[in-house]
Motif scaffolding. Structure first.
Motif, PDB file in Angstrom:
ATOM      1  N   LYS A 195     116.365  13.710  54.008  1.00  0.00           N
ATOM      2  CA  LYS A 195     115.555  12.522  54.286  1.00  0.00           C
ATOM      3  C   LYS A 195     114.131  12.950  54.599  1.00  0.00           C
ATOM      4  N   ASN A 196     113.204  12.171  54.119  1.00  0.00           N
ATOM      5  CA  ASN A 196     111.785  12.435  54.377  1.00  0.00           C
ATOM      6  C   ASN A 196     111.355  11.609  55.583  1.00  0.00           C
ATOM      7  N   ASP A 197     111.036  12.286  56.681  1.00  0.00           N
ATOM      8  CA  ASP A 197     110.623  11.580  57.897  1.00  0.00           C
ATOM      9  C   ASP A 197     109.239  10.976  57.781  1.00  0.00           C
ATOM     10  N   TYR A 198     108.535  11.348  56.713  1.00  0.00           N
ATOM     11  CA  TYR A 198     107.183  10.820  56.497  1.00  0.00           C
ATOM     12  C   TYR A 198     107.083  10.276  55.081  1.00  0.00           C
ATOM     13  N   PRO A 199     107.676   9.103  54.840  1.00  0.00           N
ATOM     14  CA  PRO A 199     107.696   8.523  53.488  1.00  0.00           C
ATOM     15  C   PRO A 199     106.296   8.476  52.873  1.00  0.00           C
ATOM     16  N   GLY A 200     106.244   8.877  51.633  1.00  0.00           N
ATOM     17  CA  GLY A 200     104.972   8.883  50.932  1.00  0.00           C
ATOM     18  C   GLY A 200     104.249  10.210  51.013  1.00  0.00           C
ATOM     19  N   ASN A 201     104.680  11.085  51.911  1.00  0.00           N
ATOM     20  CA  ASN A 201     104.067  12.408  52.033  1.00  0.00           C
ATOM     21  C   ASN A 201     104.893  13.416  51.252  1.00  0.00           C
ATOM     22  N   GLU A 202     104.427  13.777  50.080  1.00  0.00           N
ATOM     23  CA  GLU A 202     105.153  14.706  49.217  1.00  0.00           C
ATOM     24  C   GLU A 202     105.175  16.121  49.783  1.00  0.00           C
ATOM     25  N   ASN A 203     104.280  16.404  50.739  1.00  0.00           N
ATOM     26  CA  ASN A 203     104.215  17.736  51.322  1.00  0.00           C
ATOM     27  C   ASN A 203     105.012  17.861  52.621  1.00  0.00           C
TER      28      ASN A 203
END
Length: 476
Positions: free
Chosen positions: A150-158
């Protein structure tokens, strides 16, 4: 590698996935099997039967199995759909097994074919999973599929995703996570099928890697802990035997006669040529292609550049063909191959000193075995994992570009790296030379680590039959 299990003519069904990066090492392993007394039936599509021809013409221990319905799933769109469609072969394989007078005692199938675990269970035979990639990739893959990231910072590809349960705690950008896990479509039949199959791989009776212990011992041990047994074998690097290095049709026919490539290389100094190839599937975007071409032009290096023939001359395409006028400007310094290249033969030539690669596992092993300095340019799949292994953990390669097709390398930096890669001044060169020797020793007939693993694998397969009957069937 020395002969093993000479008195055990076991019969196995080998089922590769129909993709060049998967089927080529799979058939290299098949060759090792049949030269050591095993009988192998290879399930292949009609379009890949020709890849078996060198073995079919030299041995009666191998037979192709081409089922009528094999091509029915080739038109499926997207990898998850293609993988799910292969399960249409379940009943035909079941029927073939049950009607065979001497059916196989085991199934060896590709890591994308995890559904064959259930098939093997129904047939009462063990299933072995073949990973054409490495044990680190298998470790990361298992972790991702078991606990979807899961990406805890949606929209941040890095955004960084770490795997602390894996040795050395590898960390990746969100953009480097397998897209099928990153964008998993819960409830979608194709995605759910893919996930269940990948998880089933770790339930298999045995695990076979195209790797070697000196390269990935810590990750091979990690896989043994995951599966809960020691039937984990590293039998690589899987390559054609050295006595056959030269013109071959391993994986396909070269688009340019081998003698022309060799003649060009013969005129060059040792370790002076950069070889550039991004595999059979990857196509560089136009902006990356333009920077690479400019860097090759500015660096002054001699080079061989393999590009996909289908991507040349497509007006308006975002994929990059060779820029207009480039070949005239570089002249004799450059050699362009459009289409399939005899990569093993090229890398093994004394004149080739560096390899710009997408870091596909086959290319990685071929580069290591040749002892060339690699410049990593991963684009997707397991390539980010492979690049980190080469650069961060082994120190045998240099980052040329990372982040996939969206990132464009700096022209000045890439120019400098290309020039340095063949100058002999990089410390990575001595380290890759040492790993080259380790790779070669691994497959040495006199006690190499991969030789020992292969012999143990053959012994275990031979032990599956006794007096013509399968034993311990209920254990599978």
């Amino acid at each position: 590698m020395s002969s093993a299990a000479a008195g055990s003519p076991a019969h196995i069904l080998a089922f590769p996935f129909s993709s060049p990066g998967h089927i080529i090492p799979f058939l290299d392993l098949t060759r090792l099997f049949i030269t050591r007394g095993l009988t192998v039936t290879v399930l292949v599509s009609p379009s890949h039967v020709h890849l078996l021809q060198p073995m079919l013409s030299s041995s009666s221990s191998i037979q192709p199995l081409v089922l009528d319905c094999f091509d029915s799933f080739q038109s499926a769109s997207g990898l998850p759909a293609k993988i799910r469609a292969t399960a249409r072969l379940y009943d035909p394989i079941l029927h073939w097994f049950r009607s065979h007078p001497s059916p196989p005692v085991a199934i060896l199938s590709d890591m994308f074919l995890g559904w064959t675990q259930q098939l093997a269970s129904e047939l009462g035979v063990p299933r072995l999973v073949f990973w054409p990639s490495g044990a680190l990739t298998a470790s990361v893959s298992n972790s991702q599929w078991r606990n979807l990231p899961k990406n805890d910072y949606p929209g941040n590809e890095n955004s960084l995703i770490s795997f602390p349960e894996i040795p050395n705690s590898p960390t990746y950008r969100w953009s480097e996570i397998t897209p099928f896990c990153r964008d998993f479509k819960k409830g979608d039949a194709d995605y759910e099928f893919l996930r269940s199959g990948m998880l089933a791989n770790m339930e298999s009776w045995g695990v076979v890697f195209n790797s070697f212990s000196e390269l990935e011992s810590v990750y091979l041990d990690h896989i043994k802990k995951i599966v809960g047994h020691n039937r984990v074998w590293a039998v690589g690097p899987l390559l054609p035997p050295e006595e056959r290095v030269g013109p071959t049709n391993r994986g396909g026919s070269s688009s340019i006669p081998a003698y022309r490539v060799k003649a060009w290389l013969d005129e060059k100094a040792d370790d002076s040529v950069v070889y550039i190839c991004f595999g059979s599937r990857v196509t560089l975007p136009r902006k990356q292609t333009e920077v690479l071409a400019a860097a090759l032009e500015c660096s002054g290096v001699h080079f061989i550049w393999c590009v996909k023939a289908a991507d040349e001359g497509r007006v308006g395409s975002e994929d990059g063909g060779i820029p207009d006028g480039f070949e005239d400007r570089v002249g004799e310094r450059g050699f362009i191959i459009r289409g399939w290249a005899a990569q093993v033969e090229i890398l093994s030539h004394r004149a080739v000193g560096a390899f710009v690669t997408h870091c596909g596992w086959n290319s990685l092993l071929e580069g290591l075995t040749a002892g060339v300095l690699m410049l990593t340019w991963p684009m997707g799949a397991d390539q980010f994992t492979d690049a980190k292994l080469l650069v961060d953990q082994l120190g045998v390669a240099i980052r040329a570009c990372e982040g996939g097709p969206q990132r464009v390398p700096d022209l000045a930096e890439l120019t400098r790296l290309l020039a340095e890669s063949v100058s002999g001044s990089r410390p990575e060169r001595s380290r890759v030379a040492a790993l080259r020797e380790a790779a070669r020793k691994a497959v040495n007939a006199n006690g190499g680590s991969s030789t020992k693993d292969l012999e143990e694998l053959l012994k275990q397969l031979g032990g599956l039959i006794k007096d013509g009957r399968k034993i311990n069937e209920t254990n599978y």
